[in-house]
Design an enzyme around this catalytic site. Sequence first.
Site, PDB file in Angstrom:
ATOM      1  N   LEU A 180      -3.722  -1.667  -1.398  1.00 30.79           N
ATOM      2  CA  LEU A 180      -3.736  -2.724  -2.399  1.00 30.79           C
ATOM      3  C   LEU A 180      -4.058  -4.001  -1.639  1.00 30.79           C
ATOM      4  CD1 LEU A 180      -3.125  -3.449  -5.413  1.00 30.79           C
ATOM      5  CD2 LEU A 180      -0.807  -4.020  -4.670  1.00 30.79           C
ATOM      6  N   ASP A 219      -2.668  -9.608   8.489  1.00 32.89           N
ATOM      7  CA  ASP A 219      -1.377  -9.492   9.168  1.00 32.89           C
ATOM      8  C   ASP A 219      -1.213  -8.171   9.910  1.00 32.89           C
ATOM      9  OD1 ASP A 219      -1.354  -8.128   6.757  1.00 32.89           O
ATOM     10  OD2 ASP A 219       0.665  -8.715   6.181  1.00 32.89           O
ATOM     11  N   CYS A 259       0.827  -1.185   0.000  1.00 35.05           N
ATOM     12  CA  CYS A 259       0.000   0.000   0.000  1.00 35.05           C
ATOM     13  C   CYS A 259       0.867   1.242   0.000  1.00 35.05           C
ATOM     14  CB  CYS A 259      -0.911  -0.006   1.227  1.00 35.05           C
ATOM     15  SG  CYS A 259      -1.780  -1.571   1.478  1.00 35.05           S
TER      16      CYS A 259
END
EC number: 6.3.5.4
Length: 641
Positions: free
Chosen positions: A51, A105, A2
């Site tokens: 993303l 995560d 990202c």
Amino acid sequence: MCGLLGYLTANGTTDQAVEAVDAAMHCLRHRGPDEHGTWHDDDLVFGFNRLSIIDIEHSHQPLRWGPADQPDRYALTFNGEIYNYLELRAELAESHGAQFHTEGDSEAIVAAFHYWGDAAVERLRGMFAFAIWDTVTRKLFIARDPFGIKPLFLATGPNGTVFGSEKKSLLELAPLVGLRTDLDPRAIEHYTVLQYVPEPETLHLDIRRLESGSYAHLSPGEPPKIDRYFTPTFRIKPFAEGQAEARYAEIAAALEDSVAKHMRADVTVGSFLSGGIDSTAIAALAMRHNPKLITFTTGFEREGYSEVDVAAESAELIGARHIVKVVGPEEFANSIPEIVWYLDDPVADPALVPLYFVAKEARKHVKVVLSGEGADELFGGYTIYREPLSLRPFERLSPGLRRAAARLSDRIPEGRRGKSLLNRGSMSLEERYYGNARSFNDAQLRAVLRDFRPEWTHQDVTAPIYAQSEGWDPVARMQHLDLFTWLRGDILVKADKMTMANSLELRVPFLDPEVFAVAERIPLEQKITKDTTKYALRRALDGIVPAHVLNRAKLGFPVPLRHWLKGPELFDWAQQQIADSQTDHLLDKAAIKGMLDDHRAGVSDHSRRLWTLLVFMVWHGIFVENRIVPTIQEPVYPVSL
């Protein structure tokens, strides 16, 4: 994967900053076209473009998390992937009763920080740049992965501190923060010599990078307090008699485990494939987890040979579906302004152009790719690492005889056999080895730079790094230097910038703490021999990598730059760049034009030096002159990947 942007105020007000950060996030749109979000309180603003790779329906950012008695205590922005997040979540739940509300995560990072503090970064197996804001202590913690796979820029002005994934977004916030936008003349000189801007510098004086393997603590109104948590150290362990095969198996097992964890994703994962041993090993191991793996390569057709043929043969032998992108000179030249805009600071490695195009092609089919970066630095793969073997006779010479060799080299005409050997043999390792790139010597630099400062040298960058490796063998010292210079200044910058330009996540299984743990112990004779490089790695990959690749020299994505700058492909383009560039106060353009003419006439091969200067001119035209305005397309991609 990202793009993040944050602003920590110095005066306790974020009224104007929220809108400014939100607007500046558009510079990072390519890094995260799937989602956009902001969060703020009285001291801090977070912006985020996502993303989506893992836990696509959840794990939105900026993310809030806290223990049961303090829910939402922390706010997180995070760029990267943590490959051992499942193991971390299980350990945190069992040992501390941590509760998670997503399957991703990101929460593992915040929970690890809450329970383990700064030491949490040493438990993360992945690539990352993140920021955690503690709403209770009013302190900010930012960190970057051990090898510098993911970028993080940082700047402090009178009104606060701004940090983000790309420098251009910080430049957008310069008026708000009170940053100067002056160029750094020493960084310009370092770039010209090294072909990249070394960490922590950027070409702007007020903007720096948080270095690889480092973290920082920040409080409103105070400068960052930066600490290093990881320094790659080669702790050599000789092979005992009869132990070689076990050590090779250990290398193979570590790499296989790393690839398996790097395959964790809720989207399609492909692999870059150049035809060399590194990328072929990654692709072959990835095939064990995805028999439908797609591999991608790029190249330039040349008379009598094409590097794309080697990659295609490798793909066929491992059973992967293979896609090739061939780049022509016109496409190459037309893409340069756009590519330089994505880079933030210039990188004079022509291989980044084909990398940009193969990433664009790959993004049509997958959202994540694996690649082989880091193998050369960890296992001793560059041909230059064999130089200490050829220079061993000079080590027995007295200082006086070495000085005599240097004087003799000076008297030998350029291009004559033996001149380079005598010159390099007369110097110490610290004097002769800058890292894997050196574009200009002092005389050449003095000819093209208006503000040449002899006191600014490559040793500004290399001397502190060499000081850490005193007493190591010369190859380990060269590897150590490249981990801090060439790898994070060139290799990983172009890998991150060119793939993220196309909203594609690139993962590098060689640059994994567990792989490094086996690589750091390999002795010199198992890395470099008189016949080959990466000896132990090649032995470890026997049976994994096809035989026709196992002992092949490194290929990468070579560019016929030397030929194109002589002919109609790039000569006219280069002439136009020199004529139009408003860099006369920085560069001697007449001298550069002379270099171009000499190159075309075949007097000297100036291709890499010319490319270094031309890329800088394009960069200056974009970020200083505003003369060049690249066409940046709004990223729109298929949602089914």
